[in-house]
Design a protein around this motif. Sequence first.
Motif, PDB file in Angstrom:
ATOM      1  N   THR A 104      38.182  17.081  73.463  1.00 31.04           N
ATOM      2  CA  THR A 104      38.000  18.226  72.567  1.00 31.04           C
ATOM      3  C   THR A 104      39.346  18.789  72.140  1.00 31.04           C
ATOM      4  O   THR A 104      39.531  19.176  70.979  1.00 31.04           O
ATOM      5  N   LEU A 105      40.303  18.823  73.052  1.00 34.99           N
ATOM      6  CA  LEU A 105      41.646  19.290  72.715  1.00 34.99           C
ATOM      7  C   LEU A 105      42.282  18.388  71.658  1.00 34.99           C
ATOM      8  O   LEU A 105      42.883  18.876  70.686  1.00 34.99           O
ATOM      9  N   VAL A 106      42.143  17.075  71.823  1.00 39.24           N
ATOM     10  CA  VAL A 106      42.671  16.126  70.831  1.00 39.24           C
ATOM     11  C   VAL A 106      41.999  16.351  69.476  1.00 39.24           C
ATOM     12  O   VAL A 106      42.659  16.357  68.427  1.00 39.24           O
ATOM     13  N   ARG A 107      40.689  16.554  69.483  1.00 42.69           N
ATOM     14  CA  ARG A 107      39.953  16.789  68.239  1.00 42.69           C
ATOM     15  C   ARG A 107      40.374  18.109  67.573  1.00 42.69           C
ATOM     16  O   ARG A 107      40.434  18.195  66.346  1.00 42.69           O
ATOM     17  N   TRP A 108      40.686  19.133  68.376  1.00 43.48           N
ATOM     18  CA  TRP A 108      41.174  20.383  67.798  1.00 43.48           C
ATOM     19  C   TRP A 108      42.498  20.162  67.078  1.00 43.48           C
ATOM     20  O   TRP A 108      42.731  20.710  65.992  1.00 43.48           O
ATOM     21  N   LEU A 109      43.370  19.363  67.664  1.00 44.44           N
ATOM     22  CA  LEU A 109      44.655  19.086  67.014  1.00 44.44           C
ATOM     23  C   LEU A 109      44.444  18.344  65.699  1.00 44.44           C
ATOM     24  O   LEU A 109      45.173  18.565  64.724  1.00 44.44           O
ATOM     25  N   GLN A 110      43.453  17.467  65.654  1.00 46.76           N
ATOM     26  CA  GLN A 110      43.089  16.789  64.398  1.00 46.76           C
ATOM     27  C   GLN A 110      42.626  17.815  63.368  1.00 46.76           C
ATOM     28  O   GLN A 110      43.009  17.762  62.193  1.00 46.76           O
ATOM     29  N   THR A 111      41.812  18.764  63.805  1.00 45.37           N
ATOM     30  CA  THR A 111      41.317  19.807  62.907  1.00 45.37           C
ATOM     31  C   THR A 111      42.464  20.663  62.381  1.00 45.37           C
ATOM     32  O   THR A 111      42.496  21.026  61.201  1.00 45.37           O
ATOM     33  N   LEU A 112      43.408  20.991  63.256  1.00 44.34           N
ATOM     34  CA  LEU A 112      44.553  21.805  62.852  1.00 44.34           C
ATOM     35  C   LEU A 112      45.367  21.130  61.762  1.00 44.34           C
ATOM     36  O   LEU A 112      45.801  21.774  60.808  1.00 44.34           O
ATOM     37  N   ASN A 113      45.596  19.836  61.914  1.00 42.14           N
ATOM     38  CA  ASN A 113      46.370  19.123  60.902  1.00 42.14           C
ATOM     39  C   ASN A 113      45.706  19.200  59.538  1.00 42.14           C
ATOM     40  O   ASN A 113      46.368  19.371  58.515  1.00 42.14           O
ATOM     41  N   SER A 114      44.380  19.058  59.517  1.00 44.04           N
ATOM     42  CA  SER A 114      43.646  19.148  58.253  1.00 44.04           C
ATOM     43  C   SER A 114      43.769  20.549  57.664  1.00 44.04           C
ATOM     44  O   SER A 114      43.966  20.719  56.456  1.00 44.04           O
ATOM     45  N   TYR A 115      43.652  21.564  58.500  1.00 44.06           N
ATOM     46  CA  TYR A 115      43.743  22.956  58.046  1.00 44.06           C
ATOM     47  C   TYR A 115      45.141  23.274  57.525  1.00 44.06           C
ATOM     48  O   TYR A 115      45.307  23.845  56.437  1.00 44.06           O
ATOM     49  N   ILE A 116      46.159  22.923  58.293  1.00 47.27           N
ATOM     50  CA  ILE A 116      47.535  23.219  57.908  1.00 47.27           C
ATOM     51  C   ILE A 116      47.895  22.525  56.604  1.00 47.27           C
ATOM     52  O   ILE A 116      48.594  23.079  55.749  1.00 47.27           O
TER      53      ILE A 116
END
Length: 375
Positions: A211-223
């Motif tokens: 889940t932590l890895v997936r959050w970092l993926q989400t952050l990259n898309s958002y940023i």
Amino acid sequence: MEQFTEAEQKQKIEEMNEIVDGMNEEEFEVVFNEEFSLLGGRFEQMIIEEEKKNEENEESLLVDLCECYLSLHYYSSEIGEIISIIVPCLLKAASVKEENEEAQKEVEMALLALSNINECIEVKQELYLKEITEIIKHQQKHRNLTHLAYQSAWLFFIYRFFKDRNLEDTIANELHFGREAARELEELTRNVNWKKKKEEMSKEEAKEELTLVRWLQTLNSYIYKNKLRNEENVELINSIVQIYRAAKGNNEEISFKCIYSLRTAAKWGVVKVVDLLNGGAVDTVLEGMQLPTLDDNVMRNCLYFFMNVSKRLKKKTDDELEEAKRKELNRKFFEKLEEEGYEDTIASFHEKFEFLHGIYSLGTLLKISEYFVNV
């Protein structure tokens, strides 16, 4: 599956879900590669047929069909019609407010499946906006979703942002993505046992790390897509710094994703350069450049980070006060590099960096990381 009754079909699908959950990526590819298109097409047909029946007592079968279909990542020319069925169906399943373990699992599965609808697929706002907003707001008030379910809800929503910039205010200011993501990241960072190897982790520990890895993926898309600056984005960058420091030397994948997120933030300007400096992002990337296990991909992203910051600091302004601030910040930035012995090295790569990027793109074996470690 035509020879089975609807009840038997549902049982078979549930069995298939269990089998797929237990497969690793290689096993999944081997099993489905040969019949992939036929299987995807068959699921599309079954979804359309089941939706036309409109039988309330068989809604769970339609949900299972939709989840299986999205797990295949198969998109045909009929994707528009299928998505218009799948999204409302799964959002309805994900909106269940019951908090028992079975209901929570169903909600998690529905949201996880929705997060597989990637950014390339256009989904009309009327199919999801009201429902996904309510799911996120309910979670913010009651905190009843699992970490994975909540992350999946946000990933589905952030992916819609790629096709629809009108969502920016809702995501950033109404639903407070930066604040929520920072809170989730901090909690997950505390939950992950950084000293354990993957094979030593329990199922729940492995899930938290995933889940932590997936959050970092989400952050990259958002940023990458977000152009609004607010204090919550500063919180987000600070959380990435904390994750990196926890993961450094223990988890290469997460460490790399943190550096990549900081590189993206430095380029697209979701926070000011002063916040990167004061929040520890500059120190973090410098730490990344000094690791004894440094590889070329990490070094490449570290260099990109500094190139991006340097470019932003070189942009002069007509406002005298702002220009004075820019010069002072530029001085502090290069003093920081000089303290670590990297000022001249990074400056020497500034004009050549596009050339180096071309070499990397061609896959040339340029051991730049070895050079930096030895400098």
